[in-house]
Design a protein around this motif. Structure first.
Motif, PDB file in Angstrom:
ATOM      1  N   VAL A   3       0.862  -1.138  -0.043  1.00  0.00           N
ATOM      2  CA  VAL A   3       0.115  -0.171   0.131  1.00  0.00           C
ATOM      3  C   VAL A   3       0.668   1.396   0.172  1.00  0.00           C
ATOM      4  O   VAL A   3       1.846   1.126   0.884  1.00  0.00           O
ATOM      5  N   ALA A   4       0.609   2.217  -0.837  1.00  0.00           N
ATOM      6  CA  ALA A   4       1.368   3.315  -1.121  1.00  0.00           C
ATOM      7  C   ALA A   4       1.309   4.303   0.207  1.00  0.00           C
ATOM      8  O   ALA A   4       0.047   4.581   0.710  1.00  0.00           O
ATOM      9  N   CYS A  13      -5.158   7.126  -0.989  1.00  0.00           N
ATOM     10  CA  CYS A  13      -6.382   5.992  -1.466  1.00  0.00           C
ATOM     11  C   CYS A  13      -7.178   7.032  -2.018  1.00  0.00           C
ATOM     12  O   CYS A  13      -7.196   8.533  -1.991  1.00  0.00           O
ATOM     13  N   GLU A  14      -8.002   6.597  -2.869  1.00  0.00           N
ATOM     14  CA  GLU A  14      -9.292   7.510  -3.543  1.00  0.00           C
ATOM     15  C   GLU A  14     -10.571   6.572  -3.363  1.00  0.00           C
ATOM     16  O   GLU A  14     -10.542   5.497  -3.572  1.00  0.00           O
ATOM     17  N   PRO A  21      -5.409  -3.592  -5.040  1.00  0.00           N
ATOM     18  CA  PRO A  21      -6.806  -3.905  -5.061  1.00  0.00           C
ATOM     19  C   PRO A  21      -7.198  -4.709  -4.109  1.00  0.00           C
ATOM     20  O   PRO A  21      -6.514  -5.595  -3.430  1.00  0.00           O
ATOM     21  N   HIS A  22      -8.520  -4.673  -3.852  1.00  0.00           N
ATOM     22  CA  HIS A  22      -9.342  -5.114  -2.503  1.00  0.00           C
ATOM     23  C   HIS A  22      -8.712  -5.077  -1.417  1.00  0.00           C
ATOM     24  O   HIS A  22      -8.992  -5.486  -0.358  1.00  0.00           O
ATOM     25  N   VAL A  23      -8.094  -3.878  -1.017  1.00  0.00           N
ATOM     26  CA  VAL A  23      -7.416  -3.368   0.424  1.00  0.00           C
ATOM     27  C   VAL A  23      -7.713  -1.912   0.291  1.00  0.00           C
ATOM     28  O   VAL A  23      -7.641  -0.886  -0.632  1.00  0.00           O
ATOM     29  N   TYR A  24      -8.675  -1.558   1.319  1.00  0.00           N
ATOM     30  CA  TYR A  24      -9.356  -0.301   1.381  1.00  0.00           C
ATOM     31  C   TYR A  24      -8.786   0.125   3.042  1.00  0.00           C
ATOM     32  O   TYR A  24      -8.589  -0.320   3.886  1.00  0.00           O
ATOM     33  N   ALA A  25      -9.089   1.598   2.916  1.00  0.00           N
ATOM     34  CA  ALA A  25      -8.765   2.472   4.018  1.00  0.00           C
ATOM     35  C   ALA A  25      -9.798   3.333   4.823  1.00  0.00           C
ATOM     36  O   ALA A  25     -10.092   4.275   3.555  1.00  0.00           O
ATOM     37  N   VAL A  29      -6.268   7.045   9.346  1.00  0.00           N
ATOM     38  CA  VAL A  29      -5.137   6.498   8.548  1.00  0.00           C
ATOM     39  C   VAL A  29      -5.012   6.896   7.253  1.00  0.00           C
ATOM     40  O   VAL A  29      -3.943   6.584   6.426  1.00  0.00           O
ATOM     41  N   ILE A  30      -6.187   7.560   6.568  1.00  0.00           N
ATOM     42  CA  ILE A  30      -5.903   8.148   5.212  1.00  0.00           C
ATOM     43  C   ILE A  30      -5.294   9.402   5.202  1.00  0.00           C
ATOM     44  O   ILE A  30      -5.699  10.198   6.055  1.00  0.00           O
ATOM     45  N   HIS A  31      -4.597   9.614   4.003  1.00  0.00           N
ATOM     46  CA  HIS A  31      -4.059  10.982   3.725  1.00  0.00           C
ATOM     47  C   HIS A  31      -5.041  11.968   3.154  1.00  0.00           C
ATOM     48  O   HIS A  31      -5.860  11.573   2.194  1.00  0.00           O
ATOM     49  N   GLY A  32      -5.220  13.087   3.908  1.00  0.00           N
ATOM     50  CA  GLY A  32      -6.158  14.129   3.208  1.00  0.00           C
ATOM     51  C   GLY A  32      -7.543  14.136   3.780  1.00  0.00           C
ATOM     52  O   GLY A  32      -8.385  15.064   3.558  1.00  0.00           O
TER      53      GLY A  32
END
Length: 123
Positions: A3-4, A13-14, A21-25, A29-32
């Motif tokens: 994961v980037a 993430c967007e 693929p198939h990994v969500y956040a 923990v998410i940027h922005g």
């Protein structure tokens, strides 16, 4: 490949979809995204509806009010004046600026010489 991550260590993430693929956040923990529990709960619900229902609805982080609770408190919601002009055109944007004394400052004379600043951008 994993994961980037952004330079601040948060996940890039967007619409909650990471670079894998198939990994969500969601959530802090998410940027922005704002670090607010109710926002994370809504993002999770909308993600579940997209994954397991027939929904396409995504969360709009732009319209979530945020606040910074420091000695100089600050809150924001929506577009900045510059962003509103870029999106809608200068002819249909109005900005209102005011200064005032908050109620809590009117109780004592300690802050009587200070005032707050407010700016509202309207389309």
């Amino acid at each position: 490949k994993g994961v980037a991550l952004h330079g601040n260590g948060k996940i890039i993430c967007e619409n909650e979809q990471t670079t894998v693929p198939h990994v969500y956040a969601i959530g802090d923990v998410i940027h922005g995204g704002p670090e607010l529990t109710p926002v994370a709960i809504l993002a999770g619900r909308l993600l579940a509806r997209r994954l397991f229902g027939n929904s396409t609805e995504t969360i709009n982080y732009r319209n979530i009010a945020t606040a910074v609770f420091t000695p100089l408190e600050m809150g924001t919601v929506g577009l900045t004046e510059k962003e509103a002009i870029e999106q809608f055109g200068e002819s249909v944007i109005e900005s209102y600026i005011a200064s005032f004394s908050p109620l809590e400052w009117s109780i004592t004379e300690q802050h009587s010489d200070l005032s707050c600043f407010a700016k509202v951008v309207v389309h």
